[in-house]
Write a protein that holds these residues in place. Structure first.
Motif, PDB file in Angstrom:
ATOM      1  N   ASP A   8      39.183  78.709  47.849  1.00  0.00           N
ATOM      2  CA  ASP A   8      37.227  77.840  48.387  1.00  0.00           C
ATOM      3  C   ASP A   8      37.405  77.842  47.319  1.00  0.00           C
ATOM      4  O   ASP A   8      37.589  76.322  47.169  1.00  0.00           O
ATOM      5  N   GLN A   9      36.102  77.267  47.330  1.00  0.00           N
ATOM      6  CA  GLN A   9      35.780  75.962  46.748  1.00  0.00           C
ATOM      7  C   GLN A   9      35.689  75.685  45.033  1.00  0.00           C
ATOM      8  O   GLN A   9      36.235  74.300  44.386  1.00  0.00           O
ATOM      9  N   ALA A  29      32.367  72.106  47.881  1.00  0.00           N
ATOM     10  CA  ALA A  29      33.248  71.193  48.359  1.00  0.00           C
ATOM     11  C   ALA A  29      32.572  69.740  48.130  1.00  0.00           C
ATOM     12  O   ALA A  29      34.199  69.112  48.182  1.00  0.00           O
ATOM     13  N   GLU A  30      31.608  69.729  48.921  1.00  0.00           N
ATOM     14  CA  GLU A  30      31.406  68.405  49.282  1.00  0.00           C
ATOM     15  C   GLU A  30      30.891  67.622  48.370  1.00  0.00           C
ATOM     16  O   GLU A  30      31.287  66.533  47.977  1.00  0.00           O
ATOM     17  N   GLU A  68      36.004  71.217  55.704  1.00  0.00           N
ATOM     18  CA  GLU A  68      35.447  69.931  56.923  1.00  0.00           C
ATOM     19  C   GLU A  68      35.116  69.302  55.497  1.00  0.00           C
ATOM     20  O   GLU A  68      34.596  67.659  55.247  1.00  0.00           O
ATOM     21  N   ALA A  69      34.755  69.264  54.048  1.00  0.00           N
ATOM     22  CA  ALA A  69      34.857  68.425  53.205  1.00  0.00           C
ATOM     23  C   ALA A  69      35.504  67.312  52.863  1.00  0.00           C
ATOM     24  O   ALA A  69      36.083  66.659  52.802  1.00  0.00           O
ATOM     25  N   GLN A  73      35.067  63.500  54.077  1.00  0.00           N
ATOM     26  CA  GLN A  73      34.837  62.613  53.099  1.00  0.00           C
ATOM     27  C   GLN A  73      36.255  62.070  52.904  1.00  0.00           C
ATOM     28  O   GLN A  73      36.995  60.835  52.641  1.00  0.00           O
ATOM     29  N   LEU A  74      37.804  63.545  52.682  1.00  0.00           N
ATOM     30  CA  LEU A  74      38.735  62.807  51.335  1.00  0.00           C
ATOM     31  C   LEU A  74      39.758  62.054  52.727  1.00  0.00           C
ATOM     32  O   LEU A  74      40.676  60.678  52.523  1.00  0.00           O
ATOM     33  N   LEU A  75      39.910  62.614  53.786  1.00  0.00           N
ATOM     34  CA  LEU A  75      40.369  62.192  54.156  1.00  0.00           C
ATOM     35  C   LEU A  75      40.377  60.369  55.121  1.00  0.00           C
ATOM     36  O   LEU A  75      40.949  59.736  55.189  1.00  0.00           O
TER      37      LEU A  75
END
Length: 86
Positions: A8-9, A29-30, A68-69, A73-75
């Protein structure tokens, strides 16, 4: 009884912090992913890439916000960093 790991976050924040990233308590997370991308350099990109690979390969269930984050964003940021810096 089967027991699945759940990310989780809070787990994401803790793992990012353990990898040396400055993530504020209570960040979503975002927000956590946005924060770790600030000032990305070779050492931080390598640490982040390893962490993301571990998370994705772990087989753990990720809450949708976490997945989703990472995906949004990261990938993409890691792929772009790799293209620019080899």
């Amino acid at each position: 009884m089967m027991h699945a790991d759940l990310i989780d976050q809070d787990d994401l924040r803790e793992r990012l912090q353990a990898a040396g990233f400055d993530v504020p308590p209570g960040a979503t997370a975002e927000q956590a992913c946005e924060r770790v991308l600030l000032g990305l350099d070779a050492v931080r990109a390598r640490a982040l890439r390893l962490l993301v690979e571990q998370l994705l390969a772990s087989g753990a269930v990720m809450l949708p916000a976490v997945r989703e984050a990472i995906a949004r964003q990261l990938l993409p940021a890691l792929a772009e960093y790799r293209q620019q810096h080899g």
